[in-house]
Design an enzyme around this catalytic site. Structure first.
Site, PDB file in Angstrom:
ATOM      1  N   LYS A  24      10.217  44.219  37.192  1.00 36.92           N
ATOM      2  CA  LYS A  24      10.804  42.895  37.476  1.00 36.92           C
ATOM      3  C   LYS A  24      10.002  41.809  36.761  1.00 36.92           C
ATOM      4  CE  LYS A  24       9.742  40.535  41.423  1.00 36.92           C
ATOM      5  NZ  LYS A  24       9.333  39.143  41.205  1.00 36.92           N
ATOM      6  N   ASN A  25       8.683  41.849  36.886  1.00 33.03           N
ATOM      7  CA  ASN A  25       7.870  40.736  36.380  1.00 33.03           C
ATOM      8  C   ASN A  25       7.698  40.767  34.871  1.00 33.03           C
ATOM      9  OD1 ASN A  25       7.810  39.831  38.940  1.00 33.03           O
ATOM     10  ND2 ASN A  25       5.730  40.529  39.398  1.00 33.03           N
ATOM     11  N   ARG A  99      11.083  32.076  40.906  1.00 29.95           N
ATOM     12  CA  ARG A  99       9.897  31.481  40.286  1.00 29.95           C
ATOM     13  C   ARG A  99      10.002  31.557  38.756  1.00 29.95           C
ATOM     14  NH1 ARG A  99       5.418  28.338  41.181  1.00 29.95           N
ATOM     15  NH2 ARG A  99       3.543  29.139  40.176  1.00 29.95           N
ATOM     16  N   CYS A 123       8.877  33.226  46.125  1.00 28.77           N
ATOM     17  CA  CYS A 123       8.321  33.544  47.454  1.00 28.77           C
ATOM     18  C   CYS A 123       7.407  32.412  47.920  1.00 28.77           C
ATOM     19  CB  CYS A 123       7.506  34.842  47.385  1.00 28.77           C
ATOM     20  SG  CYS A 123       8.496  36.252  46.916  1.00 28.77           S
ATOM     21  N   ARG A 128       2.161  26.938  45.329  1.00 26.61           N
ATOM     22  CA  ARG A 128       2.608  27.508  44.046  1.00 26.61           C
ATOM     23  C   ARG A 128       2.771  26.421  42.970  1.00 26.61           C
ATOM     24  NH1 ARG A 128       6.223  32.826  44.402  1.00 26.61           N
ATOM     25  NH2 ARG A 128       4.949  33.280  42.575  1.00 26.61           N
ATOM     26  N   ILE A 130       2.440  24.322  39.307  1.00 23.91           N
ATOM     27  CA  ILE A 130       2.641  24.727  37.906  1.00 23.91           C
ATOM     28  C   ILE A 130       1.838  23.810  36.975  1.00 23.91           C
ATOM     29  CG2 ILE A 130       4.943  25.703  38.348  1.00 23.91           C
ATOM     30  CD1 ILE A 130       6.100  23.250  36.903  1.00 23.91           C
ATOM     31  N   ASP A 131       0.742  23.257  37.519  1.00 21.12           N
ATOM     32  CA  ASP A 131      -0.080  22.336  36.734  1.00 21.12           C
ATOM     33  C   ASP A 131      -0.627  22.965  35.462  1.00 21.12           C
ATOM     34  OD1 ASP A 131      -1.552  23.882  38.681  1.00 21.12           O
ATOM     35  OD2 ASP A 131      -3.325  22.814  38.016  1.00 21.12           O
ATOM     36  N   ASP A 318       0.434  41.867  44.672  1.00 23.61           N
ATOM     37  CA  ASP A 318       1.809  42.226  45.043  1.00 23.61           C
ATOM     38  C   ASP A 318       1.890  43.554  45.781  1.00 23.61           C
ATOM     39  OD1 ASP A 318       3.276  40.807  42.033  1.00 23.61           O
ATOM     40  OD2 ASP A 318       2.523  39.913  43.877  1.00 23.61           O
ATOM     41  N   ARG A 410      15.542  41.619  45.968  1.00 20.63           N
ATOM     42  CA  ARG A 410      15.162  40.797  44.807  1.00 20.63           C
ATOM     43  C   ARG A 410      14.346  41.625  43.815  1.00 20.63           C
ATOM     44  NH1 ARG A 410      12.046  35.512  46.023  1.00 20.63           N
ATOM     45  NH2 ARG A 410      12.068  35.651  43.757  1.00 20.63           N
TER      46      ARG A 410
END
Ligand code: EPZ
Length: 440
Positions: A24-25, A99, A123, A128, A130-131, A318, A410
């Site tokens: 998936k990732n 995400r 999730c 979370r 995103i800087d 994970d 998912r």
């Protein structure tokens, strides 16, 4: 059917063989990368999971053509043609559901020097941020969203031109590493990512980009060098690597049910962090070229241990929830130290409803071994939390209902079929509606 449960009657050892699907990732980053190709491309071994469906729909909303072909062994092949993309704005509502939609920032910046999309979903483990992504893009010449205040939740970036830069990631970030690789692939000049993430899916995205015509070296180490190119010809076929986390989940499901399962279509070295911990606890893990077999000697005591999550090659965050289930069914006290996410224990109250004995102190969970789980009505608070509850339900005597099971779908392709083929008693049930107070 939006909301449904899994109904699992546990207490049966899982036995047999299971094939692992594509990662998936990896595929979510690769789908975004494919939007940059100047020709077409074909993706094989794509997992048939809802996050992929959402990402495909977002890509199609940009103007890309994506044809889905069911492959014989049940996975999916995608034929992708992004040449029809006529916008830099990703406005499909799916952007807020996952995400990985934020990879379109890097891909669209690389493709057309502009990108606009609303804050991503995913999730809920806490903030979370995103800087790191936005700081990197700014160093590459992108004007627009200041990570300190993203007005109205919409990120709009404009880089004219997009230039290569030296990017130091002060936190090891999978997403930021992939996003910078995407933008840098077509930036003017060279980019270096220092303190890059090294997960297997980072390497897969880099290999895909290089197959497209990009020039990326060092993926899998903590320094990645990208030489920007002007075109990415594409016209190739690429197969997604196996899913390390799905594989680990089935290894743990086999162990907690005292089963004997061979997990096929994997890269065993990707499983090293989990395999070594499971051997330490007393399980037997036999390794082949593309499989591992998990079982235990009934005479062997299963002892607790201590686990600390970390970026690859450390123990994968994970697999943290699933591993806590394994620790619950071991002797003595164990410690889980979640060092990647600030709030990834939201599933623990659900496990406690099943009889777990766990105390949380900040990012450490102290797990006291129990001899069995009780069946209960629980809910999947996120993807991997749901997978952990599936493992606990398979080990528990009696029937457990896991609500919000769509969250599990998912990231796990055909999990009901795969578990049934291993002898599990699992079926989809309508949502049970929470919580019926059995004491009432
Ligand atoms: C990816 O998320 C995965 N998701 C996650 O898997 C996984 O848990 C995570 O990597 C770590 O391995 C996908 O690949 C779609 P990060 P990502 O950026 O990229 C902080 C699953 O179950 N950070 O590596 O969002 C962040 O808060 C999912 O499949 C910043 O501070 O994770 C965290 O503490 C869940 N600023 C740490 O870095 C940023 O700009 C690692 O996050 C970005 C991240």
């Amino acid at each position: 059917m939006e909301s449904y449960s899994y109904k699992i009657t546990g207490g049966k050892p899982l036995k047999g063989h299971v094939n692992i699907s594509g990662s998936k990732n990896a595929v979510l980053g690769i789908l975004a990368a494919s939007m940059m190709v100047d020709g077409t491309c074909t993706l094989e071994n794509v997992p048939d999971i809802s996050d992929v469906h959402v990402m495909v729909k977002i890509c199609e909303s940009l103007g890309a053509k994506i044809e889905t072909e069911l492959a014989p062994e049940g996975s999916v092949t995608l034929h992708i043609d992004p040449r029809g993309i006529d916008t830099y704005k990703a406005t499909d509502p799916g952007v807020s559901k996952i995400r990985a939609s934020y990879y379109l920032l890097g891909a669209l910046l690389g493709r057309c020097g502009k990108a606009s999309l609303r804050m991503p979903g995913g999730c809920d483990f806490g903030q979370r941020p995103i800087d790191l992504h936005l700081k990197a893009f700014r160093l590459m010449g992108a004007k627009g969203a200041d990570y300190r205040n993203i007005n109205g939740g919409i990120i709009t970036l404009n880089a004219d031109p997009l230039r290569g830069a030296k990017i130091f990631l002060d936190i090891v970030s999978v997403g930021a590493t992939i996003n910078v690789m995407l933008a840098a692939a077509k930036a003017q000049g060279n980019t270096t990512i220092v303190n890059a993430a090294k997960e297997p899916h980072i390497v897969d995205v880099a290999n895909f980009l290089n197959a497209m015509g990009a020039r990326i070296k060092g993926a899998g180490t903590d320094t990645i060098k990208i030489q920007g190119v002007s075109t990415l010809p594409g016209n190739f076929t690429y197969s997604i690597i196996p899913d390390q986390i799905e594989a680990g989940t089935y290894m743990i499901a086999a162990a907690v049910t005292n089963g004997d399962v061979t997990v096929h279509n994997i890269i065993p070295t990707h499983m090293d962090p989990l395999s070594s911990k499971m051997r330490e606890m007393g399980y037997t893990i036999d390794e082949g070229d593309d499989y591992v077999r998990v079982y235990r000697d009934p005479e062997e005591q299963i002892w607790g241990t201590n686990v600390k999550t970390a970026p690859y090659p450390g123990f994968p965050t994970d697999l943290q929830p699933q591993t806590v289930v394994l620790l619950c069914l071991s002797q003595g006290q164990s410690k889980m130290d979640e060092d990647v996410w600030e709030n990834r224990y939201q599933y623990i109250p659900e496990l406690i409803r099943m009889g777990a004995n766990i105390n949380i102190f900040d990012h450490v969970a102290l797990v006291n071994g129990i001899d069995h789980f009780n069946c209960a009505q629980v809910k999947a608070t996120d993807l991997r939390a749901g997978a952990a509850l599936v493992c606990a339900a398979l080990a528990a005597d009696g029937t457990t209902y896991i609500d919000e099971a769509r969250r599990i779908d998912r990231g796990y392709e055909k999990i009901v079929d795969k578990l049934k083929s291993l002898g599990a008693d699992i079926e989809v049930a309508s949502s049970v509606g929470f919580y019926v107070d059995t004491e009432a």
